[in-house]
Scaffold this motif. Structure first.
Motif, PDB file in Angstrom:
ATOM      1  N   SER A 114       5.746 -20.633   5.754  1.00 39.28           N
ATOM      2  CA  SER A 114       5.742 -19.436   6.592  1.00 39.28           C
ATOM      3  C   SER A 114       6.763 -18.402   6.140  1.00 39.28           C
ATOM      4  CB  SER A 114       6.022 -19.822   8.050  1.00 39.28           C
ATOM      5  OG  SER A 114       7.275 -20.485   8.143  1.00 39.28           O
ATOM      6  N   ASP A 115       7.407 -18.653   4.983  1.00 35.23           N
ATOM      7  CA  ASP A 115       8.475 -17.749   4.575  1.00 35.23           C
ATOM      8  C   ASP A 115       8.400 -17.227   3.150  1.00 35.23           C
ATOM      9  OD1 ASP A 115       9.824 -17.826   7.091  1.00 35.23           O
ATOM     10  OD2 ASP A 115      10.507 -19.841   6.587  1.00 35.23           O
ATOM     11  N   VAL A 116       7.323 -17.516   2.419  1.00 33.71           N
ATOM     12  CA  VAL A 116       7.122 -16.968   1.080  1.00 33.71           C
ATOM     13  C   VAL A 116       5.687 -16.454   0.990  1.00 33.71           C
ATOM     14  CG1 VAL A 116       7.050 -17.445  -1.405  1.00 33.71           C
ATOM     15  CG2 VAL A 116       8.800 -18.533   0.008  1.00 33.71           C
ATOM     16  N   VAL A 117       5.531 -15.237   0.508  1.00 37.48           N
ATOM     17  CA  VAL A 117       4.201 -14.642   0.357  1.00 37.48           C
ATOM     18  C   VAL A 117       4.098 -14.018  -1.030  1.00 37.48           C
ATOM     19  CG1 VAL A 117       2.622 -12.819   1.145  1.00 37.48           C
ATOM     20  CG2 VAL A 117       3.867 -14.207   2.813  1.00 37.48           C
ATOM     21  N   PHE A 118       3.007 -14.349  -1.723  1.00 39.82           N
ATOM     22  CA  PHE A 118       2.697 -13.774  -3.025  1.00 39.82           C
ATOM     23  C   PHE A 118       1.515 -12.824  -2.858  1.00 39.82           C
ATOM     24  CE2 PHE A 118       4.333 -18.042  -3.872  1.00 39.82           C
ATOM     25  CZ  PHE A 118       5.318 -17.782  -4.805  1.00 39.82           C
ATOM     26  N   LEU A 119       1.673 -11.596  -3.337  1.00 42.02           N
ATOM     27  CA  LEU A 119       0.581 -10.620  -3.342  1.00 42.02           C
ATOM     28  C   LEU A 119       0.328 -10.207  -4.780  1.00 42.02           C
ATOM     29  CD1 LEU A 119       1.667  -8.210  -0.449  1.00 42.02           C
ATOM     30  CD2 LEU A 119       0.093 -10.144  -0.297  1.00 42.02           C
ATOM     31  N   ARG A 120      -0.951 -10.148  -5.157  1.00 38.71           N
ATOM     32  CA  ARG A 120      -1.342  -9.622  -6.475  1.00 38.71           C
ATOM     33  C   ARG A 120      -2.305  -8.472  -6.231  1.00 38.71           C
ATOM     34  NH1 ARG A 120      -3.655 -14.102 -10.422  1.00 38.71           N
ATOM     35  NH2 ARG A 120      -5.010 -14.348  -8.648  1.00 38.71           N
ATOM     36  N   TYR A 121      -2.054  -7.373  -6.909  1.00 37.56           N
ATOM     37  CA  TYR A 121      -2.885  -6.179  -6.763  1.00 37.56           C
ATOM     38  C   TYR A 121      -3.437  -5.741  -8.103  1.00 37.56           C
ATOM     39  CZ  TYR A 121      -1.793  -5.080  -1.910  1.00 37.56           C
ATOM     40  OH  TYR A 121      -1.709  -5.102  -0.549  1.00 37.56           O
ATOM     41  N   LEU A 122      -4.678  -5.306  -8.076  1.00 43.44           N
ATOM     42  CA  LEU A 122      -5.299  -4.675  -9.223  1.00 43.44           C
ATOM     43  C   LEU A 122      -5.003  -3.178  -9.112  1.00 43.44           C
ATOM     44  CD1 LEU A 122      -7.186  -5.002 -11.674  1.00 43.44           C
ATOM     45  CD2 LEU A 122      -9.089  -4.533 -10.125  1.00 43.44           C
ATOM     46  N   ASP A 172       0.837  -1.206   0.000  1.00 45.60           N
ATOM     47  CA  ASP A 172       0.000   0.000   0.000  1.00 45.60           C
ATOM     48  C   ASP A 172       0.875   1.259   0.000  1.00 45.60           C
ATOM     49  OD1 ASP A 172      -2.436  -1.356  -0.076  1.00 45.60           O
ATOM     50  OD2 ASP A 172      -2.644  -1.366   2.107  1.00 45.60           O
ATOM     51  N   GLY A 173       1.954   1.249   0.785  1.00 45.79           N
ATOM     52  CA  GLY A 173       2.891   2.375   0.794  1.00 45.79           C
ATOM     53  C   GLY A 173       3.534   2.575  -0.567  1.00 45.79           C
ATOM     54  N   PHE A 174       3.839   1.468  -1.230  1.00 47.15           N
ATOM     55  CA  PHE A 174       4.389   1.531  -2.583  1.00 47.15           C
ATOM     56  C   PHE A 174       3.415   2.231  -3.520  1.00 47.15           C
ATOM     57  CE2 PHE A 174       4.149  -0.551  -6.769  1.00 47.15           C
ATOM     58  CZ  PHE A 174       5.344  -0.110  -7.319  1.00 47.15           C
ATOM     59  N   PHE A 175       2.141   1.857  -3.471  1.00 49.69           N
ATOM     60  CA  PHE A 175       1.156   2.469  -4.367  1.00 49.69           C
ATOM     61  C   PHE A 175       0.940   3.948  -4.039  1.00 49.69           C
ATOM     62  CE2 PHE A 175      -0.199  -2.014  -5.026  1.00 49.69           C
ATOM     63  CZ  PHE A 175       0.038  -2.052  -6.391  1.00 49.69           C
ATOM     64  N   ARG A 176       1.004   4.308  -2.769  1.00 54.04           N
ATOM     65  CA  ARG A 176       0.891   5.728  -2.408  1.00 54.04           C
ATOM     66  C   ARG A 176       2.050   6.522  -3.031  1.00 54.04           C
ATOM     67  NH1 ARG A 176      -0.833   3.558   2.371  1.00 54.04           N
ATOM     68  NH2 ARG A 176       1.220   3.699   3.327  1.00 54.04           N
ATOM     69  N   SER A 177       3.268   5.990  -2.920  1.00 57.67           N
ATOM     70  CA  SER A 177       4.434   6.667  -3.503  1.00 57.67           C
ATOM     71  C   SER A 177       4.375   6.674  -5.025  1.00 57.67           C
ATOM     72  CB  SER A 177       5.732   5.982  -3.056  1.00 57.67           C
ATOM     73  OG  SER A 177       5.924   6.125  -1.677  1.00 57.67           O
ATOM     74  N   GLU A 184      10.134   5.948  -9.829  1.00 53.20           N
ATOM     75  CA  GLU A 184      11.525   5.625  -9.489  1.00 53.20           C
ATOM     76  C   GLU A 184      11.715   5.541  -7.981  1.00 53.20           C
ATOM     77  OE1 GLU A 184      16.137   6.536 -10.461  1.00 53.20           O
ATOM     78  OE2 GLU A 184      14.641   7.862 -11.358  1.00 53.20           O
ATOM     79  N   ARG A 185      11.263   6.549  -7.278  1.00 58.71           N
ATOM     80  CA  ARG A 185      11.426   6.542  -5.821  1.00 58.71           C
ATOM     81  C   ARG A 185      10.609   5.421  -5.187  1.00 58.71           C
ATOM     82  NH1 ARG A 185      11.001  11.650  -1.727  1.00 58.71           N
ATOM     83  NH2 ARG A 185      11.293  10.453   0.186  1.00 58.71           N
ATOM     84  N   ALA A 186       9.378   5.198  -5.667  1.00 58.76           N
ATOM     85  CA  ALA A 186       8.524   4.148  -5.102  1.00 58.76           C
ATOM     86  C   ALA A 186       9.192   2.783  -5.231  1.00 58.76           C
ATOM     87  CB  ALA A 186       7.165   4.142  -5.802  1.00 58.76           C
ATOM     88  N   ILE A 187       9.727   2.496  -6.404  1.00 58.64           N
ATOM     89  CA  ILE A 187      10.357   1.192  -6.636  1.00 58.64           C
ATOM     90  C   ILE A 187      11.658   1.076  -5.852  1.00 58.64           C
ATOM     91  CG2 ILE A 187      11.492  -0.222  -8.394  1.00 58.64           C
ATOM     92  CD1 ILE A 187       9.240   0.757 -10.342  1.00 58.64           C
ATOM     93  N   ARG A 188      12.471   2.093  -5.883  1.00 61.90           N
ATOM     94  CA  ARG A 188      13.756   2.027  -5.164  1.00 61.90           C
ATOM     95  C   ARG A 188      13.558   1.898  -3.651  1.00 61.90           C
ATOM     96  NH1 ARG A 188      17.470   1.801  -8.827  1.00 61.90           N
ATOM     97  NH2 ARG A 188      17.373   3.081 -10.699  1.00 61.90           N
TER      98      ARG A 188
END
Length: 154
Positions: free
Chosen positions: A103-111, A40-45, A54-58
C-alpha cells in the motif's frame, strides 16, 4: 464446455491471478488515481512551451528526496530539453501501466508520444509509514525515461 476445457480455463484464471497479484484495494486504487493526476500535471507542464522540462521536473520532485540529487536532476532536465529534437513534437501521453506493491509503493509507466517516436516515462512513488496514525504524503523516489518501447510488452 467439457470437463477438461473447464479445468484448463480454471487453471489459466488461477495462474493469471497469481502472476498479476491481487487486485488493488479500493483505497490504493484511489491513491493510484491521485498519483496519475500528478503525472498528468507533469506532462501538461512538460509540453507547455512557457513552462518546459525544467519547471515540470522541479515541480514534480519539489517535496521529495530527489530534489537533493542535483547532478542527476540536472542531467534529466538536459535530456528532457532535447525531447522534441530527438523524438519529435509531443502529441500526447497515455498510461501504459500502474502497479502497487503493498500500500506504499506505486509504479507508473507512461507512453509519451512524439510525432517521430514514442518514449517511456517511469515514475516510482513511495509513502512512508504513518506517524501517530496519520498517513504521510507520497514522494517521488525515482523518475526516468527511455526509448525502450519493447518493455511495454512485459
Amino acid at each position: 464446455m467439457t470437463r477438461r476445457n473447464y479445468l484448463f480455463a480454471a487453471f489459466a484464471i488461477l495462474l493469471a491471478s497469481t502472476v498479476n497479484g491481487q487486485e488493488p484495494s479500493a483505497e490504493i486504487s484511489q491513491e493510484i488515481e491521485f498519483l496519475k493526476s500528478r503525472a498528468d500535471g507533469f506532462f501538461r507542464s512538460l509540453s507547455d512551451k512557457t513552462l518546459g522540462p525544467e519547471r515540470a521536473i522541479r515541480e514534480l520532485i519539489a517535496s521529495g528526496p530527489l530534489k537533493d540529487r542535483t547532478d542527476d536532476i540536472n542531467k534529466l532536465i538536459d535530456q528532457a530539453l532535447t525531447l522534441d529534437q530527438r523524438f519529435g513534437v509531443y502529441t500526447g501521453h497515455e498510461l501504459a501501466s500502474a502497479r502497487a506493491v503493498g500500500s506504499d509503493v506505486v509504479f507508473l509507466r507512461y507512453l509519451y508520444k512524439g510525432d517521430r517516436f514514442p518514449i517511456i516515462w517511469y515514475f516510482t512513488f513511495y509513502r512512508a509509514a504513518p506517524i501517530a496514525g496519520v498517513k504521510r504524503d507520497w514522494s517521488l523516489i525515482a523518475l526516468r525515461f527511455d526509448a525502450k518501447v519493447e518493455t511495454l510488452d512485459r
